[in-house]
Design a protein around this motif. Structure first.
Motif, mmCIF file in Angstrom:
data_model
loop_
_atom_site.group_PDB
_atom_site.id
_atom_site.type_symbol
_atom_site.label_atom_id
_atom_site.label_comp_id
_atom_site.label_asym_id
_atom_site.label_seq_id
_atom_site.Cartn_x
_atom_site.Cartn_y
_atom_site.Cartn_z
ATOM 1 N N VAL A 1 44.343 5.431 -1.001
ATOM 2 C CA VAL A 1 42.913 5.622 -0.764
ATOM 3 C C VAL A 1 42.107 4.484 -1.387
ATOM 4 O O VAL A 1 41.119 4.023 -0.823
ATOM 5 C CB VAL A 1 42.453 6.980 -1.340
ATOM 6 N N LEU A 2 42.521 4.030 -2.568
ATOM 7 C CA LEU A 2 41.886 2.914 -3.253
ATOM 8 C C LEU A 2 42.919 1.842 -3.541
ATOM 9 O O LEU A 2 44.102 2.135 -3.762
ATOM 10 C CB LEU A 2 41.272 3.380 -4.577
ATOM 11 N N LYS A 3 42.464 0.593 -3.542
ATOM 12 C CA LYS A 3 43.348 -0.491 -3.929
ATOM 13 C C LYS A 3 43.508 -0.489 -5.446
ATOM 14 O O LYS A 3 42.576 -0.170 -6.182
ATOM 15 C CB LYS A 3 42.786 -1.832 -3.454
ATOM 16 N N GLU A 4 44.672 -0.862 -5.892
ATOM 17 C CA GLU A 4 44.974 -0.831 -7.320
ATOM 18 C C GLU A 4 43.982 -1.664 -8.124
ATOM 19 O O GLU A 4 43.463 -1.213 -9.148
ATOM 20 C CB GLU A 4 46.399 -1.336 -7.558
ATOM 21 N N ASN A 5 43.700 -2.874 -7.671
ATOM 22 C CA ASN A 5 42.783 -3.737 -8.423
ATOM 23 C C ASN A 5 41.386 -3.137 -8.514
ATOM 24 O O ASN A 5 40.730 -3.202 -9.560
ATOM 25 C CB ASN A 5 42.707 -5.124 -7.772
ATOM 26 N N SER A 6 40.924 -2.553 -7.420
ATOM 27 C CA SER A 6 39.585 -1.962 -7.404
ATOM 28 C C SER A 6 39.505 -0.774 -8.348
ATOM 29 O O SER A 6 38.538 -0.629 -9.107
ATOM 30 C CB SER A 6 39.223 -1.525 -5.984
ATOM 31 N N ALA A 7 40.514 0.082 -8.309
ATOM 32 C CA ALA A 7 40.523 1.273 -9.156
ATOM 33 C C ALA A 7 40.584 0.894 -10.629
ATOM 34 O O ALA A 7 39.844 1.439 -11.459
ATOM 35 C CB ALA A 7 41.701 2.172 -8.791
ATOM 36 N N GLU A 8 41.458 -0.044 -10.955
ATOM 37 C CA GLU A 8 41.593 -0.447 -12.357
ATOM 38 C C GLU A 8 40.329 -1.139 -12.858
ATOM 39 O O GLU A 8 39.899 -0.914 -13.992
ATOM 40 C CB GLU A 8 42.804 -1.370 -12.525
ATOM 41 N N SER A 9 39.723 -1.962 -12.019
ATOM 42 C CA SER A 9 38.490 -2.640 -12.429
ATOM 43 C C SER A 9 37.384 -1.639 -12.701
ATOM 44 O O SER A 9 36.657 -1.740 -13.703
ATOM 45 C CB SER A 9 38.048 -3.622 -11.345
ATOM 46 N N ALA A 10 37.242 -0.661 -11.821
ATOM 47 C CA ALA A 10 36.212 0.362 -11.998
ATOM 48 C C ALA A 10 36.459 1.161 -13.263
ATOM 49 O O ALA A 10 35.533 1.450 -14.035
ATOM 50 C CB ALA A 10 36.185 1.293 -10.784
ATOM 51 N N LEU A 11 37.710 1.505 -13.498
ATOM 52 C CA LEU A 11 38.054 2.309 -14.667
ATOM 53 C C LEU A 11 37.819 1.536 -15.959
ATOM 54 O O LEU A 11 37.212 2.053 -16.907
ATOM 55 C CB LEU A 11 39.515 2.760 -14.569
ATOM 56 N N HIS A 12 38.288 0.306 -16.018
ATOM 57 C CA HIS A 12 38.102 -0.499 -17.229
ATOM 58 C C HIS A 12 36.623 -0.763 -17.499
ATOM 59 O O HIS A 12 36.193 -0.786 -18.659
ATOM 60 C CB HIS A 12 38.859 -1.820 -17.113
ATOM 61 N N LEU A 13 35.845 -0.957 -16.440
ATOM 62 C CA LEU A 13 34.415 -1.179 -16.619
ATOM 63 C C LEU A 13 33.759 0.059 -17.225
ATOM 64 O O LEU A 13 32.984 -0.045 -18.184
ATOM 65 C CB LEU A 13 33.765 -1.521 -15.283
ATOM 66 N N MET A 14 34.080 1.235 -16.698
ATOM 67 C CA MET A 14 33.490 2.461 -17.218
ATOM 68 C C MET A 14 33.835 2.694 -18.674
ATOM 69 O O MET A 14 32.993 3.140 -19.464
ATOM 70 C CB MET A 14 33.927 3.659 -16.374
ATOM 71 N N THR A 15 35.065 2.390 -19.047
ATOM 72 C CA THR A 15 35.493 2.668 -20.422
ATOM 73 C C THR A 15 34.790 1.785 -21.450
ATOM 74 O O THR A 15 34.864 2.061 -22.649
ATOM 75 C CB THR A 15 37.014 2.495 -20.568
ATOM 76 N N ARG A 16 34.096 0.746 -20.987
ATOM 77 C CA ARG A 16 33.357 -0.128 -21.895
ATOM 78 C C ARG A 16 31.865 0.181 -21.913
ATOM 79 O O ARG A 16 31.119 -0.434 -22.672
ATOM 80 C CB ARG A 16 33.556 -1.600 -21.503
ATOM 81 N N GLN A 17 31.438 1.111 -21.081
ATOM 82 C CA GLN A 17 30.015 1.346 -20.904
ATOM 83 C C GLN A 17 29.529 2.624 -21.594
ATOM 84 O O GLN A 17 30.311 3.537 -21.858
ATOM 85 C CB GLN A 17 29.685 1.437 -19.415
ATOM 86 N N SER A 18 28.232 2.672 -21.831
ATOM 87 C CA SER A 18 27.611 3.902 -22.304
ATOM 88 C C SER A 18 27.394 4.811 -21.099
ATOM 89 O O SER A 18 27.533 4.386 -19.942
ATOM 90 C CB SER A 18 26.266 3.604 -22.969
ATOM 91 N N SER A 19 27.028 6.051 -21.362
ATOM 92 C CA SER A 19 26.815 6.986 -20.260
ATOM 93 C C SER A 19 25.672 6.535 -19.355
ATOM 94 O O SER A 19 25.670 6.821 -18.156
ATOM 95 C CB SER A 19 26.542 8.396 -20.793
#
Length: 209
Positions: free
Chosen positions: A122-140
């Motif tokens: 459903v999602l490409k690996e690079n896209s999913a990982e990029s989105a996840l890593h970005l969120m883990t560095r951000q505030s709510s």
């Protein structure tokens, strides 16, 4: 709140039910009304201060107090309610996603859902990982606006979201971001690789929150 608004469901006497699961069941019930669903959907990605049309449905679930953490909790409730209301038509007939007999730490978090999306193509690996890593560095404040598009991709691809887990993770994000982010990442890599359980958390690290 008018008589047309469903009352908050009471938990079964025989088994305890988390407040988050009760809330998710309530929102699904509310969304059976097209008018209510439209009102909740209008808050998609917006701060609570711009969601006046949602108050009649959600205020009864939130106690008003001076705890600074209350703002995070309130925003999580409003965000998840709007995400449920904005589900694509293909996902509306699904019952509230929850873990059933699973322990809390075994239930799928957002990282696990992203991993499932990658495994299913459903999602490409690079896209999913990029989105996840970005969120883990951000505030709510930065995480919330990006959730609608991401969640919609998951749902359109047939990937379930455990709304109660997402609700609690968002409510605690600013206080426990590192712990929650680690759990999301661990769950993602275990699920994307097709190994072990989808949640992938150590029960000793979880609490009842």
């Amino acid at each position: 709140m008018t008589d047309s608004t469903p009352a908050a469901p009471a938990p079964p006497v025989s088994s305890p039910v988390r407040v988050s699961d009760r809330f998710i069941a309530y929102v699904h019930q509310v969304c059976e009304s097209n008018q209510a669903r439209a009102a909740l959907r209008r808050g998609l990605g917006l701060p609570v201060e711009r969601c006046n049309h949602m108050h009649r449905y959600l205020v009864p679930w939130l106690r008003d107090h001076d705890d600074p953490h209350h703002a995070d909790v309130r925003r999580a409730y409003y965000a998840v309610a709007s995400l449920i209301a904005a589900r694509p038509r293909s996902a509306r007939d699904t019952t509230p996603g929850h873990g059933g007999s699973l322990s809390w730490y075994e239930r799928s978090n957002l990282g696990a859902s992203l991993g499932q999306a990658v495994a299913a193509g459903v999602l490409k690996e690079n896209s999913a990982e990029s989105a996840l890593h970005l969120m883990t560095r951000q505030s709510s404040d930065a995480v919330h606006p990006g959730l609608p598009a991401l969640v919609r991709q998951l749902l359109l691809g047939g990937v379930a979201v455990d709304w109660a887990v997402l609700l609690e993770d968002l409510a605690w994000w600013n206080r426990s971001r590192d712990r929650i982010a680690t759990r999301w990442l661990e769950s993602y890599f275990r699920t994307a690789d097709g190994t072990t359980d989808p949640a992938g958390s150590d029960p000793a690290q979880e609490n009842d929150r």
